[in-house]
Scaffold this motif. Structure first.
Motif, PDB file in Angstrom:
ATOM      1  N   UNK A 189       0.819  -1.208   0.000  1.00  0.00           N
ATOM      2  CA  UNK A 189       0.000   0.000   0.000  1.00  0.00           C
ATOM      3  C   UNK A 189       0.857   1.264   0.000  1.00  0.00           C
ATOM      4  N   UNK A 190       2.152   1.109  -0.268  1.00  0.00           N
ATOM      5  CA  UNK A 190       3.110   2.215  -0.304  1.00  0.00           C
ATOM      6  C   UNK A 190       3.207   2.951   1.027  1.00  0.00           C
ATOM      7  N   UNK A 191       3.044   2.204   2.102  1.00  0.00           N
ATOM      8  CA  UNK A 191       3.256   2.741   3.442  1.00  0.00           C
ATOM      9  C   UNK A 191       4.648   2.287   3.875  1.00  0.00           C
ATOM     10  N   UNK A 192       5.436   3.232   4.365  1.00  0.00           N
ATOM     11  CA  UNK A 192       6.827   2.954   4.730  1.00  0.00           C
ATOM     12  C   UNK A 192       6.893   2.167   6.042  1.00  0.00           C
ATOM     13  N   UNK A 193       7.633   1.062   6.013  1.00  0.00           N
ATOM     14  CA  UNK A 193       7.806   0.252   7.222  1.00  0.00           C
ATOM     15  C   UNK A 193       8.742   0.927   8.215  1.00  0.00           C
ATOM     16  N   UNK A 194       9.514   1.918   7.762  1.00  0.00           N
ATOM     17  CA  UNK A 194      10.454   2.599   8.651  1.00  0.00           C
ATOM     18  C   UNK A 194       9.813   3.771   9.392  1.00  0.00           C
ATOM     19  N   UNK A 195       9.093   4.630   8.669  1.00  0.00           N
ATOM     20  CA  UNK A 195       8.503   5.807   9.334  1.00  0.00           C
ATOM     21  C   UNK A 195       6.979   5.724   9.460  1.00  0.00           C
ATOM     22  N   UNK A 196       6.359   4.739   8.787  1.00  0.00           N
ATOM     23  CA  UNK A 196       4.924   4.535   8.922  1.00  0.00           C
ATOM     24  C   UNK A 196       4.051   5.468   8.096  1.00  0.00           C
ATOM     25  N   UNK A 197       4.670   6.302   7.264  1.00  0.00           N
ATOM     26  CA  UNK A 197       3.893   7.262   6.478  1.00  0.00           C
ATOM     27  C   UNK A 197       3.671   6.743   5.068  1.00  0.00           C
ATOM     28  N   UNK A 198       2.521   7.090   4.458  1.00  0.00           N
ATOM     29  CA  UNK A 198       2.287   6.702   3.065  1.00  0.00           C
ATOM     30  C   UNK A 198       3.204   7.499   2.144  1.00  0.00           C
ATOM     31  N   UNK A 199       3.642   6.875   1.053  1.00  0.00           N
ATOM     32  CA  UNK A 199       4.617   7.490   0.165  1.00  0.00           C
ATOM     33  C   UNK A 199       4.113   7.502  -1.275  1.00  0.00           C
ATOM     34  N   UNK A 200       4.685   8.369  -2.081  1.00  0.00           N
ATOM     35  CA  UNK A 200       4.368   8.433  -3.503  1.00  0.00           C
ATOM     36  C   UNK A 200       3.029   9.083  -3.776  1.00  0.00           C
ATOM     37  N   UNK A 201       2.642   9.063  -5.042  1.00  0.00           N
ATOM     38  CA  UNK A 201       1.369   9.672  -5.460  1.00  0.00           C
ATOM     39  C   UNK A 201       0.210   8.980  -4.771  1.00  0.00           C
ATOM     40  N   UNK A 202       0.253   7.652  -4.731  1.00  0.00           N
ATOM     41  CA  UNK A 202      -0.815   6.898  -4.079  1.00  0.00           C
ATOM     42  C   UNK A 202      -0.861   7.230  -2.592  1.00  0.00           C
ATOM     43  N   UNK A 203       0.287   7.327  -1.970  1.00  0.00           N
ATOM     44  CA  UNK A 203       0.347   7.668  -0.550  1.00  0.00           C
ATOM     45  C   UNK A 203      -0.200   9.052  -0.268  1.00  0.00           C
ATOM     46  N   UNK A 204       0.151  10.006  -1.144  1.00  0.00           N
ATOM     47  CA  UNK A 204      -0.375  11.375  -0.968  1.00  0.00           C
ATOM     48  C   UNK A 204      -1.893  11.397  -1.137  1.00  0.00           C
TER      49      UNK A 204
END
Length: 105
Positions: free
Chosen positions: A74-89
């Motif tokens: 789901x493009x969620x970062x395992x390190x910081x827990x935030x969504x990333x990329x266009x889909x994450x935004x």
């Protein structure tokens, strides 16, 4: 596991080696457990190119926020827990605008 890796290397060796009609000496040996696969120059070069061009299917690029390499499906970062990329935004924007129904409040 050793047999699987050795077999794959032998098959790769055979597929590439057939295209070089001028036999030459082995320039490298790959040991897998007790098995040794000798590679001539064209095969060693092809193996190096194959390894360099390999892309892990789990690699979804670096996180936009922390630069970590571990984005989940789901493009969620395992390190910081935030969504990333266009889909994450897009997900973050939708969550910010979400107004739950009154029966859930």
């Amino acid at each position: 596991m050793d047999d699987l890796v050795a077999r794959a290397l032998r098959e790769f060796n055979e597929r590439i080696d057939v295209y070089d009609p001028a036999p030459g000496p082995a320039v490298a040996e790959v040991r897998v457990g007790e098995q040794v696969i000798a590679l001539r120059a064209p095969v060693a070069k092809a193996l190096a190119e194959a390894l360099r061009s390999y892309a892990d299917p789990r690699d979804r690029g670096p996180c936009d926020h922390c630069g970590g390499p571990r984005l989940d499906d789901n493009f969620v970062c395992a390190d910081c827990g935030r969504p990333s990329g266009v889909f994450g935004r897009l997900l973050a924007e939708r969550v910010a605008r979400y107004d739950p129904p009154s029966e859930l409040s």
